[in-house]
Design a protein around this motif. Structure first.
Motif, PDB file in Angstrom:
ATOM      1  N   HIS A   1      40.368  37.558  34.302  1.00  0.00           N
ATOM      2  CA  HIS A   1      39.005  38.062  34.446  1.00  0.00           C
ATOM      3  C   HIS A   1      38.312  38.002  33.090  1.00  0.00           C
ATOM      4  O   HIS A   1      38.926  37.593  32.101  1.00  0.00           O
ATOM      5  CB  HIS A   1      38.972  39.468  35.049  1.00  0.00           C
ATOM      6  CG  HIS A   1      39.628  40.548  34.239  1.00  0.00           C
ATOM      7  ND1 HIS A   1      40.955  40.514  33.868  1.00  0.00           N
ATOM      8  CD2 HIS A   1      39.138  41.716  33.744  1.00  0.00           C
ATOM      9  CE1 HIS A   1      41.250  41.606  33.189  1.00  0.00           C
ATOM     10  NE2 HIS A   1      40.164  42.352  33.088  1.00  0.00           N
TER      11      HIS A   1
ATOM     12  N   ASP B   1      39.198  42.116  26.242  1.00  0.00           N
ATOM     13  CA  ASP B   1      40.590  42.053  25.795  1.00  0.00           C
ATOM     14  C   ASP B   1      41.368  40.893  26.425  1.00  0.00           C
ATOM     15  O   ASP B   1      42.519  40.661  26.073  1.00  0.00           O
ATOM     16  CB  ASP B   1      41.305  43.382  26.081  1.00  0.00           C
ATOM     17  CG  ASP B   1      41.108  43.881  27.497  1.00  0.00           C
ATOM     18  OD1 ASP B   1      39.999  43.760  28.044  1.00  0.00           O
ATOM     19  OD2 ASP B   1      42.096  44.392  28.077  1.00  0.00           O
ATOM     20  N   HIS B   2      40.727  40.156  27.328  1.00  0.00           N
ATOM     21  CA  HIS B   2      41.387  39.013  27.975  1.00  0.00           C
ATOM     22  C   HIS B   2      40.811  37.675  27.504  1.00  0.00           C
ATOM     23  O   HIS B   2      41.493  36.662  27.549  1.00  0.00           O
ATOM     24  CB  HIS B   2      41.281  39.147  29.506  1.00  0.00           C
ATOM     25  CG  HIS B   2      41.941  40.404  29.997  1.00  0.00           C
ATOM     26  ND1 HIS B   2      43.172  40.411  30.600  1.00  0.00           N
ATOM     27  CD2 HIS B   2      41.556  41.708  29.899  1.00  0.00           C
ATOM     28  CE1 HIS B   2      43.516  41.665  30.884  1.00  0.00           C
ATOM     29  NE2 HIS B   2      42.547  42.475  30.453  1.00  0.00           N
TER      30      HIS B   2
ATOM     31  N   ASP C   1      45.024  43.404  35.608  1.00  0.00           N
ATOM     32  CA  ASP C   1      44.487  44.753  35.433  1.00  0.00           C
ATOM     33  C   ASP C   1      44.294  45.487  36.761  1.00  0.00           C
ATOM     34  O   ASP C   1      43.469  46.397  36.850  1.00  0.00           O
ATOM     35  CB  ASP C   1      43.140  44.703  34.692  1.00  0.00           C
ATOM     36  CG  ASP C   1      43.336  44.471  33.202  1.00  0.00           C
ATOM     37  OD1 ASP C   1      44.405  43.968  32.824  1.00  0.00           O
ATOM     38  OD2 ASP C   1      42.423  44.781  32.417  1.00  0.00           O
TER      39      ASP C   1
ATOM     40  N   PHE D   1      49.344  43.771  32.683  1.00  0.00           N
ATOM     41  CA  PHE D   1      48.818  43.444  31.353  1.00  0.00           C
ATOM     42  C   PHE D   1      48.782  44.665  30.434  1.00  0.00           C
ATOM     43  O   PHE D   1      48.935  44.546  29.218  1.00  0.00           O
ATOM     44  CB  PHE D   1      47.407  42.859  31.509  1.00  0.00           C
ATOM     45  CG  PHE D   1      46.827  42.282  30.246  1.00  0.00           C
ATOM     46  CD1 PHE D   1      47.126  40.987  29.856  1.00  0.00           C
ATOM     47  CD2 PHE D   1      45.960  43.023  29.446  1.00  0.00           C
ATOM     48  CE1 PHE D   1      46.578  40.437  28.691  1.00  0.00           C
ATOM     49  CE2 PHE D   1      45.409  42.490  28.285  1.00  0.00           C
ATOM     50  CZ  PHE D   1      45.723  41.196  27.906  1.00  0.00           C
ATOM     51  N   HIS D   2      48.576  45.865  31.030  1.00  0.00           N
ATOM     52  CA  HIS D   2      48.473  47.080  30.205  1.00  0.00           C
ATOM     53  C   HIS D   2      49.656  48.030  30.411  1.00  0.00           C
ATOM     54  O   HIS D   2      49.560  49.215  30.101  1.00  0.00           O
ATOM     55  CB  HIS D   2      47.156  47.803  30.503  1.00  0.00           C
ATOM     56  CG  HIS D   2      45.938  47.004  30.141  1.00  0.00           C
ATOM     57  ND1 HIS D   2      45.595  46.701  28.846  1.00  0.00           N
ATOM     58  CD2 HIS D   2      44.971  46.432  30.906  1.00  0.00           C
ATOM     59  CE1 HIS D   2      44.470  45.985  28.832  1.00  0.00           C
ATOM     60  NE2 HIS D   2      44.084  45.812  30.071  1.00  0.00           N
TER      61      HIS D   2
END
Ligand SMILES: [Zn+2]
Length: 301
Positions: A125, A129-130, A227, A273-274
């Motif tokens: 997306h 941060d991506h 995410d 991812f987090h």
């Protein structure tokens, strides 16, 4: 002489075999944030969020927010999922205190990969941060890569309609970083194949066109949830609680429930991812919701 204190030492790269593929979790960085509630669970009470935190042995106020891009080597192509933060913090004043310096390239080097080795970059997306690590000082960081975007996500940011106030700067970044890459990009929808063995899965909600990815080799399956769940305790155990960075909160809740249910029912190996590094494990059904069970040695055997 007593040994001197050396400071924290934490892992930043982790690689395992998935059938005939190699998969590497690469830590781009971490932020420390305050206010578990109301960042998470704005539609619940602070007391409920704090109680859930305590029950899971995490701090009820401060939380660690890691950023973990994933590299998949299919044997034919090296595919990077998300580019991390890159130089955003240094290059853009509004992000100065929000994001860490991206260390993706440095940590990739420790695992034996050079930026020029990357063939395909898949953007789950368009949040900062991506996409931040795609460009530094106006130049592309991965010179030989082609890019894959979700068509709905790309269109949303490019069109720029109904962008909520908190995402206005995100839109500027997307126009600066991603839109100029359009002629080296392909645009996919849920169900489409990225390369053989890797397919997109609809995960819209956190962003308008968020994609998860189902990765399969020789019967081994791995679902990169990106995410969908942004915290391994709160978002997984109480998927119905709102997260303030979700662009469409109710849709994000429905997507969490669908993807967590799929992961638990099909016993899928998942990546977040987090999630705490290396961000991989399983989801099982638990009282009132689900529970994340971190990977231990299953893929080392
Ligand atoms: Zn993110």
């Amino acid at each position: 002489m007593p040994a001197s204190l050396q400071g924290d030492l934490q892992p930043a790269i982790y690689r395992f075999k998935l059938g005939g593929f190699e998969v590497a979790s690469i830590l781009d960085g971490k932020s420390m944030r305050e206010g578990l509630h109301p960042n998470f669970g704005a539609n619940a009470s602070a007391a409920e969020v704090h109680a859930l935190a305590r029950a899971n042995n995490i701090d009820s106020n401060r939380f660690e927010h890691p950023y973990i891009p994933t590299l998949v080597n299919t044997g034919k192509q090296l595919v990077l999922f998300d580019a991390g933060n890159g130089a955003l913090r240094r290059e853009h004043e509004p992000l100065r205190n929000r994001l860490p310096d991206g260390q993706l390239v440095e940590h990739m080097a420790k695992a034996g990969y050079r930026p020029e080795d990357v063939d395909v970059i898949v953007l789950t997306h368009g949040h900062p941060d991506h996409i931040g690590g795609l460009i530094e000082g106006g130049k592309v960081v991965f010179p030989n890569a082609r890019y894959v975007f979700g068509a709905a996500e790309f269109d949303f940011w490019k069109r720029g309609e109904n962008v909520r106030e908190a995402r206005k700067f995100n839109r500027e970044l997307f126009m600066r970083i991603c839109v100029p890459l359009a002629d080296r990009s392909s645009f996919i929808k849920p169900g489409d194949e990225v390369v053989p063995g890797i397919h997109a899965v609809d995960a819209a909600g956190h962003s308008p066109g968020l994609l998860a990815f189902h990765i399969e080799s020789e019967g081994k399956r791995f679902m990169l949830t990106a995410d969908t769940c942004t915290q391994y305790v709160i978002a997984v155990q109480r998927p119905e609680w709102y997260f303030d960075m979700d662009d469409d909160k109710d849709k994000a809740v429905a997507t969490r429930q669908r993807i967590l249910d799929m992961a638990a029912t099909e016993r899928l190996f998942v990546g977040g991812f987090h999630f705490p590094f290396p961000g991989i494990g399983w989801v099982e059904k638990a009282q009132g919701g689900y529970r994340f069970v971190p990977h231990s040695y299953q893929f080392n055997l």
